[in-house]
Design a protein around this motif. Structure first.
Motif: not given
Lengths: 196, 204
Positions: A54, A178, A182, A185
């Motif tokens: 990240r 992005l 995602f 996560t």
């Protein structure tokens, strides 16, 4: 340090002082983000911690978007920026070796010095290994020279090679980043938490 | 996704979408009409035939002569060491690659200096630097080095020095001795006509 030194805004003697200050700031941010722990980088490999992914991708997309806006408004001349030359094969092979080292040791060169600074012994061993590697590379250089300097593509950027608009390219990279955040996560949620 | 990430993600998305949708940036590398007019009125773009010849003889590595006439005329006659880029091709990628090299001074020439001057204006608008025009072109080249008369006897020493230099240039580029035309004509006058005359006179 451009653009201040080439334009005589500050004298060239400041080069080393600025480098020292920037280096300290970089080291501080790395340490503050927890990059001086080898477990954090290993976390990306094992899927329990994606902070490294990240941080680096956020840095990449932020600077890409920032530079393009600055260029658009005429505050920075994109054409004047230094573009690192591309040696395709050595970049691929070097990248694989470095990734291997990353996963094995839990540090990249920068974070290993950070960890040495706070007294981590594994980082010390890693840094010594790094110097041994550099030393051995100099002896192997005659053998590796062809690979090292081969498949030179010049000072090119990815949108130039692909022949697409650079703004569109940045948009795709943002979407990809992005998307990765995602997925990371979701993976993180499914992998067992590691306390460190 | 946790709520704290919503704002940074939205910001990145919006900023990158705006980048794609922004109107294309204007190319500022072209020169403004006022600046172009000022440069056209300035004569600093002209290089004299004497200077070009001097630099050619000194083998100045920064001099790059560009012949902007078509290749047929170029193959008939061209200045030594010059490169042919016809004006029709001047904006082609390969021509631009040559002309954007650093450390060279490009001197354009044509039969006179009109075509070379037009090339200069086009390239100046493209933002090229280090471009010049050979004043008078090839016509002036011939006038200077091949058909110029010797200075009058009353001329000052500078004019004689210039004439000597030009004769030297002619010898350098053609291999003919500088004063050969005068010598041969003098020989003709002294030897052949006089002998014939004397022979004819004797015959009468």
């Amino acid at each position: 340090m451009g653009p201040l030194i080439p334009n005589d805004i500050i004298p060239a003697d400041w080069n080393n002082a600025i480098a020292l200050l920037l280096g300290m700031a970089f080291g501080f941010v790395l340490e503050a983000s927890g990059f001086s722990s080898s477990r954090r980088i290993m976390g990306t490999f094992f899927g329990y911690d994606f902070v490294v992914l990240r941080v680096f991708f956020t840095a990449a997309v932020t600077s890409m978007i920032g530079i393009l806006y600055l260029d658009y408004f005429g505050w920075v001349d994109f054409g004047q920026l230094y573009i690192h030359p591309t040696y395709l094969m050595s970049a691929i092979i070097g990248g694989v070796i470095m990734g291997f080292g990353f996963a094995l040791g839990g540090y990249c060169p920068g974070t290993s010095y950070c960890a040495v600074a706070i007294g981590k012994l594994d980082a010390l061993a890693y840094s010594i290994g790094l110097f041994i590697g550099i030393y051995l590379f100099t002896f192997a250089y005659p053998l590796l020279e062809g690979l090292y300097n081969g498949s030179f593509m010049g000072y090119v950027t990815a949108p130039e090679v692909m022949g697409i608009n650079q703004y569109l390219f940045v948009f795709f990279v943002v979407i990809a980043a992005l998307g990765m955040f995602f997925v990371a996560t979701i993976v993180q949620r499914k992998v067992k938490k590691v306390e460190y | 996704m946790s709520r704290k990430y919503i704002i940074p993600v939205a910001l990145l998305l919006i900023l990158s979408i705006v980048l794609v949708l922004l109107p294309r940036k204007q190319d500022h590398s072209q020169m403004s009409p006022e600046e172009l007019l000022r440069q056209i009125n300035s004569t600093s773009r002209f290089v004299s035939t004497d200077e070009v010849a001097d630099r050619l003889i000194r083998k100045d590595p920064s001099l790059a002569l560009i012949d902007v006439r078509n290749d047929k005329l170029f193959s008939e006659y061209s200045l030594p060491g010059s490169l042919n880029i016809p004006v029709d091709n001047i904006l082609a990628d390969e021509s631009q690659e040559i002309l954007s090299q650093e450390g060279l001074e490009f001197v354009f020439y044509s039969t006179d200096d009109i075509l070379a001057d037009q090339t200069w204006i086009i390239l100046k608008r493209k933002g090229l630097k280090n471009i010049y025009v050979l004043k008078g072109g090839l016509n002036e080249w011939f006038r200077t080095f091949f058909t110029n008369p010797p200075p009058a006897e009353t001329a000052d020493s500078e004019e004689f020095a210039l004439y000597q230099f030009r004769m030297g240039v002619r010898q350098y580029f053609t291999g003919t001795p500088a004063d050969s035309p005068e010598k041969s004509s003098a020989e003709k006058i002294i030897i052949t006509p006089k002998k014939k005359k004397s022979a004819a006179e004797g015959g009468c």
